[in-house]
Write an enzyme that holds these catalytic residues in place. Structure first.
Site, PDB file in Angstrom:
ATOM      1  N   HIS A  87       0.857  -1.189   0.000  1.00  0.00           N
ATOM      2  CA  HIS A  87       0.000   0.000   0.000  1.00  0.00           C
ATOM      3  C   HIS A  87       0.888   1.232   0.000  1.00  0.00           C
ATOM      4  O   HIS A  87       1.827   1.330   0.791  1.00  0.00           O
ATOM      5  CB  HIS A  87      -0.915   0.045   1.236  1.00  0.00           C
ATOM      6  CG  HIS A  87      -1.752   1.290   1.266  1.00  0.00           C
ATOM      7  ND1 HIS A  87      -2.949   1.398   0.583  1.00  0.00           N
ATOM      8  CD2 HIS A  87      -1.539   2.494   1.856  1.00  0.00           C
ATOM      9  CE1 HIS A  87      -3.436   2.620   0.761  1.00  0.00           C
ATOM     10  NE2 HIS A  87      -2.607   3.298   1.528  1.00  0.00           N
ATOM     11  N   ASP A 166     -15.244   2.308   7.551  1.00  0.00           N
ATOM     12  CA  ASP A 166     -14.177   3.182   7.070  1.00  0.00           C
ATOM     13  C   ASP A 166     -14.660   4.067   5.929  1.00  0.00           C
ATOM     14  O   ASP A 166     -14.345   5.251   5.873  1.00  0.00           O
ATOM     15  CB  ASP A 166     -12.973   2.354   6.594  1.00  0.00           C
ATOM     16  CG  ASP A 166     -11.954   3.238   5.893  1.00  0.00           C
ATOM     17  OD1 ASP A 166     -11.459   4.167   6.549  1.00  0.00           O
ATOM     18  OD2 ASP A 166     -11.698   3.049   4.697  1.00  0.00           O
ATOM     19  N   ARG A 173     -14.370  12.587   7.183  1.00  0.00           N
ATOM     20  CA  ARG A 173     -13.085  13.263   7.455  1.00  0.00           C
ATOM     21  C   ARG A 173     -12.756  14.250   6.344  1.00  0.00           C
ATOM     22  O   ARG A 173     -12.206  15.321   6.584  1.00  0.00           O
ATOM     23  CB  ARG A 173     -11.959  12.237   7.571  1.00  0.00           C
ATOM     24  CG  ARG A 173     -11.984  11.437   8.869  1.00  0.00           C
ATOM     25  CD  ARG A 173     -11.126  10.192   8.775  1.00  0.00           C
ATOM     26  NE  ARG A 173      -9.794  10.488   8.294  1.00  0.00           N
ATOM     27  CZ  ARG A 173      -9.061   9.668   7.526  1.00  0.00           C
ATOM     28  NH1 ARG A 173      -9.540   8.505   7.151  1.00  0.00           N
ATOM     29  NH2 ARG A 173      -7.861  10.020   7.138  1.00  0.00           N
ATOM     30  N   SER A 188      -7.839   3.598   9.012  1.00  0.00           N
ATOM     31  CA  SER A 188      -8.513   3.546   7.712  1.00  0.00           C
ATOM     32  C   SER A 188      -7.777   2.608   6.761  1.00  0.00           C
ATOM     33  O   SER A 188      -8.358   1.677   6.189  1.00  0.00           O
ATOM     34  CB  SER A 188      -8.583   4.954   7.111  1.00  0.00           C
ATOM     35  OG  SER A 188      -9.059   4.914   5.783  1.00  0.00           O
ATOM     36  N   LYS A 192      -8.792  -1.912   6.078  1.00  0.00           N
ATOM     37  CA  LYS A 192      -9.051  -2.513   4.757  1.00  0.00           C
ATOM     38  C   LYS A 192      -8.018  -3.592   4.448  1.00  0.00           C
ATOM     39  O   LYS A 192      -8.363  -4.655   3.929  1.00  0.00           O
ATOM     40  CB  LYS A 192      -9.045  -1.433   3.674  1.00  0.00           C
ATOM     41  CG  LYS A 192     -10.227  -0.479   3.772  1.00  0.00           C
ATOM     42  CD  LYS A 192     -10.335   0.433   2.566  1.00  0.00           C
ATOM     43  CE  LYS A 192      -9.209   1.432   2.473  1.00  0.00           C
ATOM     44  NZ  LYS A 192      -9.525   2.758   2.981  1.00  0.00           N
TER      45      LYS A 192
END
Length: 430
Positions: A87, A166, A173, A188, A192
């Site tokens: 990620h 999320d 947000r 967050s 996931k």
């Protein structure tokens, strides 16, 4: 999930007054917010309290686990292969997922890259790949499993069933000035990734002008928080802190970033893109139990390219199809000879977005051919009149606003004035 009821106002006051929330309180709050019992206005107050006062490691872990519990989880054990994912916190010209996924998958591990779309100045991996005719982002769980088993890698949209809390909190947000809260960013991303069921995870956490967190100390704190969350949840997790002060590679956009990724898979491509792809591939393969993989060899031999072609075909794309080309271009030339002293990532990202490469709202379409191609990088010698970069768009009316964004973003001076940045990969965090 906690069956004990709590009062959201009490919880907001606790966080407002620097208190600590219990596991039961956090479980209840996330469940009640997902169900609509806790209102957006109340969750906005809680998000601001968390931004201002922070959360301890147990609270962040509880928040992440509660968000995972709000939806379904996946499990890849039946594949009989080690799964490893990557990620990135996003940046300008960050197309690394494209060459990285087939490179790692070519070593026999499974790479389930559940990716997203771009918003603002950071490009989305799915938007880039949708430049390829026929390629599709949405796969069923069955299709994803079959592709991981048969080909080894997949890049697709995350299902709506993963961490729905999320999705709801993320949207809130975005409109309440609480995007930068490290506990909320970390929970967050990690809710996931943990729900996705990968066994190992490498995080590419950016810092610098074009990064989500510009300050390296904040980026380090975010990376360490996420690494701790992953390891606490039984996912082997490490992070690389990487420099996003300047754009990555020479292409910024969608179709042109796919083109550049294919160059890397063909054994070429810009040095910085190759360097980061190799560094992340080594990190992923080490976590997957293959620490001595010949990563450079897999790029040079075409092994990674073969996997890329299989992955694109498996998702309906034609790896040999021509990529879209913009109708209009505008070239910016060097006004003097010297050295390109600077090239700030953020303004170039904003300029590409204004050309149509990105979106302002989630529902906006993306122009796949729009973007910027750089002809020189910071530190390069240039001569007066040579092309510095080319803007591409379908509507020429977009060029003026893109050029406005680039005012002061680059400069040419004498070689003695050039200040080199530190290494591209600044630190490893485990």
């Amino acid at each position: 999930m906690s069956s004990e009821a709590h009062d959201i106002i009490d919880l907001i006051r606790t966080k407002r007054d620097h208190g600590t929330l219990t596991t039961s309180q956090i479980d209840w709050m996330i469940d009640a917010y997902t169900r609509g019992y806790v209102e957006d206005s109340q969750m906005a107050a809680m998000a601001m309290a968390i931004l201002l006062n922070g959360m301890g490691r147990p609270e962040i872990r509880d928040l992440t686990l509660a968000m995972i519990a709000s939806g379904e989880t996946m499990n890849f054990d039946a594949l009989g292969k080690t799964t490893v994912d990557k990620h990135s916190t996003g940046g300008v010209g960050d197309k690394i997922t494209l060459p990285l996924m087939p490179l790692v998958a070519s070593f026999g591990v499974a790479v389930p890259q559940l990716s997203g779309r771009g918003l603002g100045h950071t490009g989305g991996t799915l938007d880039k790949l949708e430049s390829i005719p026929g390629w599709r982002a949405s796969l069923t769980n069955e299709e994803m499993f079959a592709q991981l088993r048969d080909v080894g890698g997949v890049i697709c949209a995350a299902g709506s069933g993963l961490a729905p809390a999320d999705k709801k909190l993320y949207a809130l947000r975005d409109i309440t000035g609480t995007v930068e809260a490290i506990p909320l960013i970390a929970s967050s991303i990690m809710s996931k990734k943990i729900a996705e069921g990968t066994q190992a995870l490498v995080l590419d956490v950016k810092f610098g002008s074009g990064a989500f967190m510009q300050d390296i100390a904040k980026s380090r704190e975010l990376a360490q928080t996420m690494v701790d969350l992953g390891n606490d949840a039984g996912v082997r997790t490490s992070a690389l802190l990487t420099d996003m002060h300047r754009p990555l590679g020479l292409a910024i956009g969608n179709a042109n970033e796919v083109r550049e990724s294919i160059e890397v898979l063909a054994g070429g491509g810009p040095a910085d893109v190759v360097e980061l792809t190799i560094a992340l591939a080594r990190e992923m393969l080490t976590l997957a139990g293959i620490p001595d993989a010949d990563v450079e060899g897999a790029l040079a031999s075409g092994q990674a390219m073969d996997t890329w072609r299989k992955v694109i075909r498996a998702q309906g794309g034609d790896p040999d199809a021509a990529l879209p080309v913009a109708r209009e271009t505008h070239v910016v030339h060097a006004e003097r000879s010297g050295v390109l002293l600077e090239q700030l990532a953020l303004p170039f990202g904003i300029a590409a977005w204004r050309l149509g490469a990105g979106r302002a709202r989630a529902s906006d379409p993306v122009q796949h051919a729009a973007g910027i191609d750089l002809h020189a990088k910071a530190g390069d010698a240039v001569v007066a009149g040579q092309p510095l970069f080319t803007l591409s768009a379908d509507e020429p009316s977009r060029f003026a606003r893109a050029l406005e964004a680039l005012e002061g973003a680059y400069a040419i001076g004498d070689a003695s004035e050039y200040v080199s940045r530190g290494p591209l990969v600044a630190e490893r965090i485990s």
